[in-house]
Design a protein around this motif. Sequence first.
Motif, PDB file in Angstrom:
ATOM      1  N   ALA A 172      16.815   9.255 -87.968  1.00  0.00           N
ATOM      2  CA  ALA A 172      15.375   8.828 -88.479  1.00  0.00           C
ATOM      3  C   ALA A 172      15.160   8.093 -87.610  1.00  0.00           C
ATOM      4  O   ALA A 172      15.378   7.481 -86.141  1.00  0.00           O
ATOM      5  CB  ALA A 172      15.980   7.633 -89.094  1.00  0.00           C
ATOM      6  N   ALA A 173      13.112   8.123 -87.694  1.00  0.00           N
ATOM      7  CA  ALA A 173      12.230   7.354 -86.229  1.00  0.00           C
ATOM      8  C   ALA A 173      12.485   5.831 -86.280  1.00  0.00           C
ATOM      9  O   ALA A 173      12.737   5.287 -85.301  1.00  0.00           O
ATOM     10  CB  ALA A 173      10.800   8.374 -86.796  1.00  0.00           C
ATOM     11  N   GLU A 174      12.864   5.655 -87.107  1.00  0.00           N
ATOM     12  CA  GLU A 174      12.716   3.702 -87.026  1.00  0.00           C
ATOM     13  C   GLU A 174      13.866   3.112 -86.861  1.00  0.00           C
ATOM     14  O   GLU A 174      15.284   3.970 -87.023  1.00  0.00           O
ATOM     15  CB  GLU A 174      13.187   3.263 -89.052  1.00  0.00           C
ATOM     16  N   GLY A 175      13.057   2.396 -86.113  1.00  0.00           N
ATOM     17  CA  GLY A 175      14.664   1.408 -84.967  1.00  0.00           C
ATOM     18  C   GLY A 175      14.200   2.479 -83.945  1.00  0.00           C
ATOM     19  O   GLY A 175      15.748   1.969 -83.184  1.00  0.00           O
ATOM     20  N   ASP A 176      13.570   3.782 -83.391  1.00  0.00           N
ATOM     21  CA  ASP A 176      13.432   4.214 -82.180  1.00  0.00           C
ATOM     22  C   ASP A 176      12.554   3.632 -80.831  1.00  0.00           C
ATOM     23  O   ASP A 176      11.910   4.044 -81.388  1.00  0.00           O
ATOM     24  CB  ASP A 176      13.349   6.484 -82.541  1.00  0.00           C
ATOM     25  N   ARG A 177      13.671   3.813 -79.990  1.00  0.00           N
ATOM     26  CA  ARG A 177      12.909   2.835 -79.299  1.00  0.00           C
ATOM     27  C   ARG A 177      11.541   3.653 -78.511  1.00  0.00           C
ATOM     28  O   ARG A 177      10.721   3.222 -78.406  1.00  0.00           O
ATOM     29  CB  ARG A 177      13.482   2.241 -78.016  1.00  0.00           C
ATOM     30  N   GLN A 178      12.131   5.488 -78.624  1.00  0.00           N
ATOM     31  CA  GLN A 178      11.329   5.916 -78.006  1.00  0.00           C
ATOM     32  C   GLN A 178       9.951   6.135 -78.664  1.00  0.00           C
ATOM     33  O   GLN A 178       8.272   5.898 -78.716  1.00  0.00           O
ATOM     34  CB  GLN A 178      12.130   7.283 -77.219  1.00  0.00           C
ATOM     35  N   VAL A 179      10.583   6.052 -80.317  1.00  0.00           N
ATOM     36  CA  VAL A 179       8.786   6.669 -80.625  1.00  0.00           C
ATOM     37  C   VAL A 179       7.967   4.712 -80.669  1.00  0.00           C
ATOM     38  O   VAL A 179       7.122   5.519 -80.541  1.00  0.00           O
ATOM     39  CB  VAL A 179       9.515   6.738 -81.824  1.00  0.00           C
ATOM     40  N   GLY A 180       8.970   4.267 -80.575  1.00  0.00           N
ATOM     41  CA  GLY A 180       7.721   2.634 -80.898  1.00  0.00           C
ATOM     42  C   GLY A 180       7.412   3.000 -79.552  1.00  0.00           C
ATOM     43  O   GLY A 180       6.101   2.565 -80.000  1.00  0.00           O
ATOM     44  N   GLU A 181       7.566   2.986 -78.561  1.00  0.00           N
ATOM     45  CA  GLU A 181       6.793   2.639 -77.101  1.00  0.00           C
ATOM     46  C   GLU A 181       6.133   4.743 -76.677  1.00  0.00           C
ATOM     47  O   GLU A 181       4.840   3.301 -76.269  1.00  0.00           O
ATOM     48  CB  GLU A 181       7.581   3.388 -76.500  1.00  0.00           C
ATOM     49  N   ASN A 182       6.169   5.263 -77.552  1.00  0.00           N
ATOM     50  CA  ASN A 182       4.377   6.524 -77.463  1.00  0.00           C
ATOM     51  C   ASN A 182       3.799   5.884 -78.235  1.00  0.00           C
ATOM     52  O   ASN A 182       2.495   6.395 -79.020  1.00  0.00           O
ATOM     53  CB  ASN A 182       5.903   7.834 -77.955  1.00  0.00           C
ATOM     54  N   VAL A 183       3.633   5.529 -79.920  1.00  0.00           N
ATOM     55  CA  VAL A 183       2.768   4.555 -80.653  1.00  0.00           C
ATOM     56  C   VAL A 183       2.222   3.760 -80.342  1.00  0.00           C
ATOM     57  O   VAL A 183       1.017   3.624 -79.907  1.00  0.00           O
ATOM     58  CB  VAL A 183       3.931   3.988 -81.998  1.00  0.00           C
ATOM     59  N   GLN A 184       2.858   2.854 -79.279  1.00  0.00           N
ATOM     60  CA  GLN A 184       2.330   2.064 -78.193  1.00  0.00           C
ATOM     61  C   GLN A 184       1.195   2.640 -76.945  1.00  0.00           C
ATOM     62  O   GLN A 184       0.601   2.256 -77.004  1.00  0.00           O
ATOM     63  CB  GLN A 184       3.375   0.249 -77.509  1.00  0.00           C
ATOM     64  N   ARG A 185       2.001   3.386 -76.434  1.00  0.00           N
ATOM     65  CA  ARG A 185       1.586   4.055 -75.313  1.00  0.00           C
ATOM     66  C   ARG A 185       0.304   5.021 -76.010  1.00  0.00           C
ATOM     67  O   ARG A 185      -1.063   4.586 -75.888  1.00  0.00           O
ATOM     68  CB  ARG A 185       2.118   4.830 -74.453  1.00  0.00           C
ATOM     69  N   HIS A 186       0.599   5.472 -77.119  1.00  0.00           N
ATOM     70  CA  HIS A 186      -0.702   5.836 -77.791  1.00  0.00           C
ATOM     71  C   HIS A 186      -1.966   4.720 -78.366  1.00  0.00           C
ATOM     72  O   HIS A 186      -3.720   5.393 -78.538  1.00  0.00           O
ATOM     73  CB  HIS A 186      -0.492   7.016 -78.817  1.00  0.00           C
ATOM     74  N   LEU A 187      -1.380   4.074 -78.723  1.00  0.00           N
ATOM     75  CA  LEU A 187      -2.987   2.898 -79.560  1.00  0.00           C
ATOM     76  C   LEU A 187      -3.544   2.233 -78.105  1.00  0.00           C
ATOM     77  O   LEU A 187      -4.367   2.234 -78.161  1.00  0.00           O
ATOM     78  CB  LEU A 187      -1.799   1.808 -79.843  1.00  0.00           C
ATOM     79  N   ALA A 188      -2.725   1.874 -77.087  1.00  0.00           N
ATOM     80  CA  ALA A 188      -3.439   1.205 -76.108  1.00  0.00           C
ATOM     81  C   ALA A 188      -4.346   2.661 -75.353  1.00  0.00           C
ATOM     82  O   ALA A 188      -5.584   1.698 -75.134  1.00  0.00           O
ATOM     83  CB  ALA A 188      -2.582   0.750 -74.833  1.00  0.00           C
TER      84      ALA A 188
END
Length: 78
Positions: A51-67
């Motif tokens: 599952a993607a939830e809780g996955d640090r890499q997914v969260g980092e990618n989302v934050q990078r994309h939002l930036a």
Amino acid sequence: MESAAETFNPWSVVNVVFHHLAGQGLHPTLGGADPGAPAADLLRALGIEPAAEGDRQVGENVQRHLAQIRAAIFSEEE
């Protein structure tokens, strides 16, 4: 009747394996390499979709994309 795909956080597998090895008298160390990908591969081999939830890499990618989006929007306004 179709069953829902089972998901599991790969880091839970890392935690279980770490504690199992420590319980056997081994002293595994974490660091240097991210164990999340091999843990996710293990889950897939067992027929469980990570599952993607809780996955640090997914969260980092989302934050990078939002930036990137913020930079693109706000740089045009200046």
